[in-house]
Design an enzyme around this catalytic site. Structure first.
Site, PDB file in Angstrom:
ATOM      1  N   THR A   1      34.667  -6.946  23.827  1.00  0.00           N
ATOM      2  CA  THR A   1      35.406  -6.115  24.900  1.00  0.00           C
ATOM      3  C   THR A   1      35.267  -6.324  26.458  1.00  0.00           C
ATOM      4  O   THR A   1      35.948  -6.309  27.207  1.00  0.00           O
ATOM      5  CB  THR A   1      35.145  -4.621  24.624  1.00  0.00           C
ATOM      6  OG1 THR A   1      35.582  -4.266  23.452  1.00  0.00           O
ATOM      7  CG2 THR A   1      36.000  -3.580  25.603  1.00  0.00           C
TER       8      THR A   1
ATOM      9  N   LYS B   1      40.662 -15.692  17.125  1.00  0.00           N
ATOM     10  CA  LYS B   1      41.493 -14.531  16.523  1.00  0.00           C
ATOM     11  C   LYS B   1      41.332 -14.694  14.960  1.00  0.00           C
ATOM     12  O   LYS B   1      41.420 -15.830  14.481  1.00  0.00           O
ATOM     13  CB  LYS B   1      43.054 -14.502  17.059  1.00  0.00           C
ATOM     14  CG  LYS B   1      43.549 -13.913  18.185  1.00  0.00           C
ATOM     15  CD  LYS B   1      44.883 -14.379  18.047  1.00  0.00           C
ATOM     16  CE  LYS B   1      45.292 -13.936  19.603  1.00  0.00           C
ATOM     17  NZ  LYS B   1      46.013 -12.481  19.415  1.00  0.00           N
TER      18      LYS B   1
ATOM     19  N   CYS C   1      38.917  -5.526   6.316  1.00  0.00           N
ATOM     20  CA  CYS C   1      40.364  -5.431   5.863  1.00  0.00           C
ATOM     21  C   CYS C   1      40.568  -4.746   4.674  1.00  0.00           C
ATOM     22  O   CYS C   1      39.849  -4.881   3.741  1.00  0.00           O
ATOM     23  CB  CYS C   1      40.412  -6.826   5.732  1.00  0.00           C
ATOM     24  SG  CYS C   1      41.609  -7.686   7.005  1.00  0.00           S
TER      25      CYS C   1
ATOM     26  N   GLY D   1      33.368  -1.448  22.640  1.00  0.00           N
ATOM     27  CA  GLY D   1      32.838  -1.528  24.082  1.00  0.00           C
ATOM     28  C   GLY D   1      31.362  -0.641  24.150  1.00  0.00           C
ATOM     29  O   GLY D   1      30.956  -0.298  23.040  1.00  0.00           O
TER      30      GLY D   1
ATOM     31  N   LEU E   1      45.770  -7.188  13.646  1.00  0.00           N
ATOM     32  CA  LEU E   1      45.496  -8.650  13.337  1.00  0.00           C
ATOM     33  C   LEU E   1      46.653  -9.479  13.543  1.00  0.00           C
ATOM     34  O   LEU E   1      46.845 -10.566  12.540  1.00  0.00           O
ATOM     35  CB  LEU E   1      44.840  -8.465  11.911  1.00  0.00           C
ATOM     36  CG  LEU E   1      43.453  -7.847  11.629  1.00  0.00           C
ATOM     37  CD1 LEU E   1      43.325  -7.722  10.311  1.00  0.00           C
ATOM     38  CD2 LEU E   1      42.423  -8.575  12.337  1.00  0.00           C
TER      39      LEU E   1
ATOM     40  N   GLY F   1      29.571  -3.683  22.202  1.00  0.00           N
ATOM     41  CA  GLY F   1      29.061  -3.184  23.651  1.00  0.00           C
ATOM     42  C   GLY F   1      28.297  -4.120  24.607  1.00  0.00           C
ATOM     43  O   GLY F   1      27.815  -3.394  25.570  1.00  0.00           O
TER      44      GLY F   1
ATOM     45  N   VAL G   1      28.648  -5.568  14.932  1.00  0.00           N
ATOM     46  CA  VAL G   1      29.300  -4.705  14.212  1.00  0.00           C
ATOM     47  C   VAL G   1      30.975  -4.965  14.436  1.00  0.00           C
ATOM     48  O   VAL G   1      31.157  -5.623  15.567  1.00  0.00           O
ATOM     49  CB  VAL G   1      29.321  -3.030  14.658  1.00  0.00           C
ATOM     50  CG1 VAL G   1      27.799  -2.880  14.191  1.00  0.00           C
ATOM     51  CG2 VAL G   1      29.538  -2.915  15.873  1.00  0.00           C
ATOM     52  N   ASN G   2      31.777  -4.723  13.443  1.00  0.00           N
ATOM     53  CA  ASN G   2      33.235  -4.936  13.855  1.00  0.00           C
ATOM     54  C   ASN G   2      33.487  -3.445  14.411  1.00  0.00           C
ATOM     55  O   ASN G   2      32.618  -2.603  14.887  1.00  0.00           O
ATOM     56  CB  ASN G   2      34.070  -5.083  12.490  1.00  0.00           C
ATOM     57  CG  ASN G   2      35.308  -5.463  12.863  1.00  0.00           C
ATOM     58  OD1 ASN G   2      36.055  -5.346  14.108  1.00  0.00           O
ATOM     59  ND2 ASN G   2      35.650  -6.597  12.129  1.00  0.00           N
ATOM     60  N   THR G   3      34.858  -2.936  14.675  1.00  0.00           N
ATOM     61  CA  THR G   3      34.934  -1.713  15.491  1.00  0.00           C
ATOM     62  C   THR G   3      34.753  -0.429  14.370  1.00  0.00           C
ATOM     63  O   THR G   3      34.994  -0.785  13.231  1.00  0.00           O
ATOM     64  CB  THR G   3      36.216  -1.734  15.986  1.00  0.00           C
ATOM     65  OG1 THR G   3      37.216  -1.995  14.932  1.00  0.00           O
ATOM     66  CG2 THR G   3      36.473  -2.735  16.863  1.00  0.00           C
TER      67      THR G   3
HETATM   68  C1  LIG Z   1      41.702  -6.243  21.019  1.00  0.00           C
HETATM   69  C2  LIG Z   1      40.564  -6.485  20.030  1.00  0.00           C
HETATM   70  C3  LIG Z   1      40.846  -7.417  18.829  1.00  0.00           C
HETATM   71  C4  LIG Z   1      40.029  -7.718  18.012  1.00  0.00           C
HETATM   72  N1  LIG Z   1      40.315  -8.491  16.823  1.00  0.00           N
HETATM   73  C5  LIG Z   1      39.490  -8.832  15.836  1.00  0.00           C
HETATM   74  C6  LIG Z   1      39.547  -9.695  14.956  1.00  0.00           C
HETATM   75  O1  LIG Z   1      40.968 -10.312  14.772  1.00  0.00           O
HETATM   76  N2  LIG Z   1      38.860  -9.966  13.792  1.00  0.00           N
HETATM   77  C7  LIG Z   1      37.803  -9.461  13.927  1.00  0.00           C
HETATM   78  O2  LIG Z   1      36.865  -9.831  12.862  1.00  0.00           O
HETATM   79  N3  LIG Z   1      37.453  -8.771  14.823  1.00  0.00           N
HETATM   80  C8  LIG Z   1      38.079  -8.253  15.784  1.00  0.00           C
HETATM   81  N4  LIG Z   1      37.818  -7.417  16.699  1.00  0.00           N
HETATM   82  C9  LIG Z   1      36.370  -6.870  16.880  1.00  0.00           C
HETATM   83  C10 LIG Z   1      35.375  -7.751  17.914  1.00  0.00           C
HETATM   84  O3  LIG Z   1      35.284  -9.119  17.452  1.00  0.00           O
HETATM   85  C11 LIG Z   1      34.077  -7.080  17.910  1.00  0.00           C
HETATM   86  O4  LIG Z   1      33.447  -7.097  16.455  1.00  0.00           O
HETATM   87  C12 LIG Z   1      34.025  -5.581  18.368  1.00  0.00           C
HETATM   88  O5  LIG Z   1      35.019  -5.268  19.429  1.00  0.00           O
HETATM   89  C13 LIG Z   1      32.762  -4.984  19.017  1.00  0.00           C
HETATM   90  O6  LIG Z   1      32.521  -6.038  19.940  1.00  0.00           O
HETATM   91  P1  LIG Z   1      32.410  -5.447  21.575  1.00  0.00           P
HETATM   92  O7  LIG Z   1      32.341  -3.859  21.671  1.00  0.00           O
HETATM   93  O8  LIG Z   1      31.968  -6.462  22.393  1.00  0.00           O
HETATM   94  O9  LIG Z   1      34.160  -5.475  21.755  1.00  0.00           O
HETATM   95  C14 LIG Z   1      38.782  -7.300  17.825  1.00  0.00           C
HETATM   96  C15 LIG Z   1      38.343  -6.337  19.015  1.00  0.00           C
HETATM   97  C16 LIG Z   1      39.209  -5.854  20.071  1.00  0.00           C
HETATM   98  C17 LIG Z   1      38.756  -5.298  21.043  1.00  0.00           C
END
Ligand SMILES: Cc1cc2nc3c(=O)[nH]c(=O)nc-3n(C[C@H](O)[C@H](O)[C@H](O)COP(=O)(O)O)c2cc1C
Length: 308
Positions: free
Chosen positions: A271, A49, A135, A222, A77, A249, A196-198
């Site tokens: 996800t 995390k 951030c 996702g 966060l 995703g 990517v991040n979200t």
């Molecule tokens: C519930 C949740 C918490 C997340 N917390 C962080 C975080 O603390 N730091 C970070 O860099 N990315 C964080 N992410 C982003 C994920 O690491 C990832 O980049 C993003 O979800 C895309 O990948 P995915 O589609 O496989 O989830 C978080 C994502 C989710 C869904």
């Protein structure tokens, strides 16, 4: 079907991983929570995390909802703070066979990030840092580090100087040119980029006319984001020489293979662990089977192998 055992090892910025599949930050706790469910020695690594200099409570609820083919989160966060992580979690992680830990770092100023890195530098049991550039920078009016090349360069060059371990910079996808941001990170000394991040998103309850998430906006992740993420990974791959770690995703082995063909050296899975806590391990073994059945001897040969 071929019987050879494919070589699944990859090298990310000098760190040798036994598999290209990594559990993504924020979806795998501090690793320990998954110890009984996932064989940590069957995946490449996991990312903690996000860790900040002080503990953080996160945003008010509701802060997670499901969407068509994905989820939105505004966890904010939440975390125990870097010092508690080093004292309480790392000693346990060091005892888990095969656990490879990447520490995700964030802060609201460059100085905050430096403090987190310095605490981690003194601790054993972390192989790499992943710096979250999604951030807001409170000393620059809340502008997100990763959406401005100059802010990003300052963040990366200063943290890179402080870091005693390889620095992977996690890019925000909420930009016009991901190639430009990847290049900015590389020029400032990043050893790798991850993306990517979200994606910033919003949802409204039409009965109450209120946002479905208390924070109003949230990060979308996702399968819904996968095609955009694949395009961005390919653009970043073309823009830089440092390794690109891809995510967004991934739920099946094929998705991981696709990201590698787009240019990823390794992939992260986020996800998908919510629906199935063993997803990361299953994707890792599925990718190995894919390589065996497609006569791919070394998984690293897939990186950037898209045929245009
Ligand atoms: C519930 C949740 C918490 C997340 N917390 C962080 C975080 O603390 N730091 C970070 O860099 N990315 C964080 N992410 C982003 C994920 O690491 C990832 O980049 C993003 O979800 C895309 O990948 P995915 O589609 O496989 O989830 C978080 C994502 C989710 C869904």
């Amino acid at each position: 079907m071929s019987t050879h055992v494919p070589d699944m090892s990859v090298n990310v910025a000098g760190v040798e991983l036994r598999s290209p599949v990594i559990a993504a930050s924020g979806t795998f706790g501090y690793g320990i929570e998954f110890e009984d469910i996932v064989s940590l020695d069957r995946i490449g690594a996991f990312v903690t995390k996000g860790l900040s200099k002080e503990p953080m409570a996160g945003n008010p609820t509701p802060r997670i909802i499901e969407t068509a083919a994905g989820m939105m989160n505004a966890i904010g966060l939440q975390n125990m703070g870097v010092r508690a992580f080093v004292e309480e979690k790392l000693p346990k992680l060091r005892q888990i066979k095969g656990a490879v830990t990447i520490a995700n770092v964030f802060g609201y100023t460059v100085e905050d990030c430096l403090e987190v890195i310095e605490v981690l530098n003194d601790a054993e049991g972390v192989v790499m840092y992943e710096l979250n550039a999604s951030c807001p920078n409170t000393s620059h009016g809340g502008m997100v580090f990763g959406t401005d090349p100059e802010l990003l360069k300052e963040l990366v060059s200063r943290t890179k100087k402080a870091a005693t371990r390889p620095l992977m910079v996690k890019l925000s996808p909420n930009v016009t040119s991901i190639g430009q941001m990847a290049r900015a990170a590389e020029e400032a000394g990043a050893d790798a980029v991850s993306l990517v991040n979200t994606f910033v998103s919003m949802a409204i309850d039409v009965e109450t006319r209120k946002p479905k998430i208390a924070n109003v906006t949230a990060g979308l992740s996702g399968p819904a984001i996968k095609p955009i993420a694949v395009r961005m990974v390919n653009e970043a791959f073309k823009a830089v020489k440092i390794p690109v770690v891809g995510m967004g995703g991934i739920v099946r082995a094929d998705d991981g293979i696709e990201f590698m063909m787009a240019g990823a050296t390794a992939v992260e899975v986020g996800t998908a662990s919510y629906a199935d806590p063993r997803a990361v391990e299953n994707i890792a073994s599925g990718m190995k089977k894919w390589c065996a059945s497609h006569q791919v001897e070394k998984v690293r040969s897939l990186t950037g192998s898209i045929i245009l």
